[in-house]
Motif scaffolding. Structure first.
Motif, short mmCIF file in Angstrom:
data_model
loop_
_atom_site.label_atom_id
_atom_site.label_comp_id
_atom_site.label_asym_id
_atom_site.label_seq_id
_atom_site.Cartn_x
_atom_site.Cartn_y
_atom_site.Cartn_z
N THR A 98 -6.92 6.03 -3.98
CA THR A 98 -6.11 4.99 -3.34
C THR A 98 -5.69 3.95 -4.38
O THR A 98 -6.38 3.74 -5.37
CB THR A 98 -6.91 4.28 -2.23
OG1 THR A 98 -8.07 3.68 -2.80
CG2 THR A 98 -7.31 5.26 -1.13
N HIS A 99 -4.56 3.31 -4.11
CA HIS A 99 -4.13 2.20 -4.95
C HIS A 99 -3.21 1.29 -4.15
O HIS A 99 -2.65 1.69 -3.14
CB HIS A 99 -3.45 2.69 -6.24
CG HIS A 99 -2.17 3.44 -6.04
ND1 HIS A 99 -2.11 4.74 -5.59
CD2 HIS A 99 -0.89 3.07 -6.26
CE1 HIS A 99 -0.85 5.13 -5.54
NE2 HIS A 99 -0.09 4.14 -5.93
N SER A 100 -3.15 0.04 -4.61
CA SER A 100 -2.30 -0.95 -3.96
C SER A 100 -1.87 -1.99 -4.99
O SER A 100 -2.45 -2.09 -6.07
CB SER A 100 -3.04 -1.63 -2.80
OG SER A 100 -4.15 -2.35 -3.29
N ASN A 158 -8.72 2.79 -6.62
CA ASN A 158 -10.03 3.28 -6.18
C ASN A 158 -11.05 2.15 -6.09
O ASN A 158 -12.16 2.24 -6.62
CB ASN A 158 -10.53 4.40 -7.09
CG ASN A 158 -9.61 5.59 -7.07
OD1 ASN A 158 -9.06 5.94 -6.02
ND2 ASN A 158 -9.44 6.22 -8.22
N ASN A 159 -10.67 1.05 -5.44
CA ASN A 159 -11.52 -0.12 -5.20
C ASN A 159 -11.90 -0.90 -6.46
O ASN A 159 -12.81 -1.71 -6.43
CB ASN A 159 -12.79 0.29 -4.43
CG ASN A 159 -12.45 0.85 -3.08
OD1 ASN A 159 -11.59 0.32 -2.38
ND2 ASN A 159 -13.09 1.94 -2.70
N LYS A 188 0.89 8.14 0.26
CA LYS A 188 0.12 9.06 -0.57
C LYS A 188 1.08 9.89 -1.42
O LYS A 188 2.07 10.39 -0.93
CB LYS A 188 -0.73 9.97 0.32
CG LYS A 188 -1.78 10.73 -0.43
CD LYS A 188 -2.89 11.13 0.52
CE LYS A 188 -3.98 11.87 -0.19
NZ LYS A 188 -4.81 11.05 -1.00
N TYR A 208 0.86 -1.17 0.00
CA TYR A 208 0.00 0.00 0.00
C TYR A 208 0.91 1.23 0.00
O TYR A 208 1.50 1.56 1.03
CB TYR A 208 -0.90 0.02 1.24
CG TYR A 208 -1.80 -1.20 1.32
CD1 TYR A 208 -3.02 -1.20 0.69
CD2 TYR A 208 -1.39 -2.34 2.02
CE1 TYR A 208 -3.85 -2.32 0.75
CE2 TYR A 208 -2.21 -3.46 2.08
CZ TYR A 208 -3.43 -3.45 1.44
OH TYR A 208 -4.24 -4.55 1.49
N THR A 229 -3.07 9.11 -9.11
CA THR A 229 -2.82 8.65 -7.73
C THR A 229 -3.57 9.49 -6.71
O THR A 229 -3.32 9.36 -5.51
CB THR A 229 -1.31 8.67 -7.41
OG1 THR A 229 -0.85 10.02 -7.49
CG2 THR A 229 -0.55 7.77 -8.34
#
Length: 189
Positions: free
Chosen positions: A168-170, A149-150, A128, A125, A165
């Motif tokens: 959110t991103h992972s 973004n889910n 930011k 994760y 970005t």
């Protein structure tokens, strides 16, 4: 995340010199930079004196507050740059599941290129990023799931993705092999 390199003292001294120069160019006191970045004045002073090895989280906060790309803190000026995998600066995530190697930064300080490694059966994760940053990733080996973004995207070797970005991103590696990817951060600062 921690910084790893064959000569850590060299990196600490390089960050020290660049940070002090950038702070003075922007006419900021240590207290001003502390307020902008959320990094304590004491820690900033220790970084500028070369007395501490800063975490990647601290460096992201500092770079965001100075409105510069992260790698500008490691700036070197040379007409020809060579980046070899596994040599030079390596930034490793807590738990050692994620590592990045800065590859290049363009002279306008608005783009950085990294080589990254995600260990088997692990997720990363990211911190930011700067506002209005675009991330472009290409998978060099393996298969990875990137959540933006889910929304999940499965990428295989040589697949690429680009996204803002601001959300959110992972990155998730659900395989038993290390995933290698190259990514570019394009800043609008």
């Amino acid at each position: 995340m921690n910084l790893e390199i064959d000569d850590p003292k060299r990196v600490v001294l390089q960050i020290r010199a660049v940070l002090k120069k950038l702070r003075k160019e922007k006419r900021l006191s240590l207290e001003d930079l502390s307020e902008l970045s959320g990094v304590s004045k004491l820690t900033l002073g220790n970084i500028e004196r070369g007395e501490t090895n800063p975490t990647i989280g601290m460096l992201w906060k500092i770079s965001k507050s100075l409105s510069i790309p992260l790698m500008a803190l490691f700036s070197t000026e040379n007409n020809v740059n060579l980046s070899r995998a596994g040599e030079g600066l390596r930034i490793v995530g807590d738990g050692n599941n994620w590592a990045i190697e800065p590859v290049f930064q363009n002279t306008n300080n608005d783009m950085e290129i990294y080589r990254a490694y995600l260990q088997p059966n692990s997720t990363y994760y990211p911190e930011k990023h700067h506002h209005n940053t675009t991330e472009l990733a290409t998978i060099m080996s393996g298969t990875i799931t990137i959540n933006v973004n889910n929304e999940s995207y499965i990428l295989n070797q040589h697949d690429s993705i680009s996204f803002s970005t601001d959300g959110t991103h992972s990155y998730a590696n659900h395989t038993n092999d290390v995933v290698v990817l190259h990514f570019i951060l394009k800043y609008e600062i």
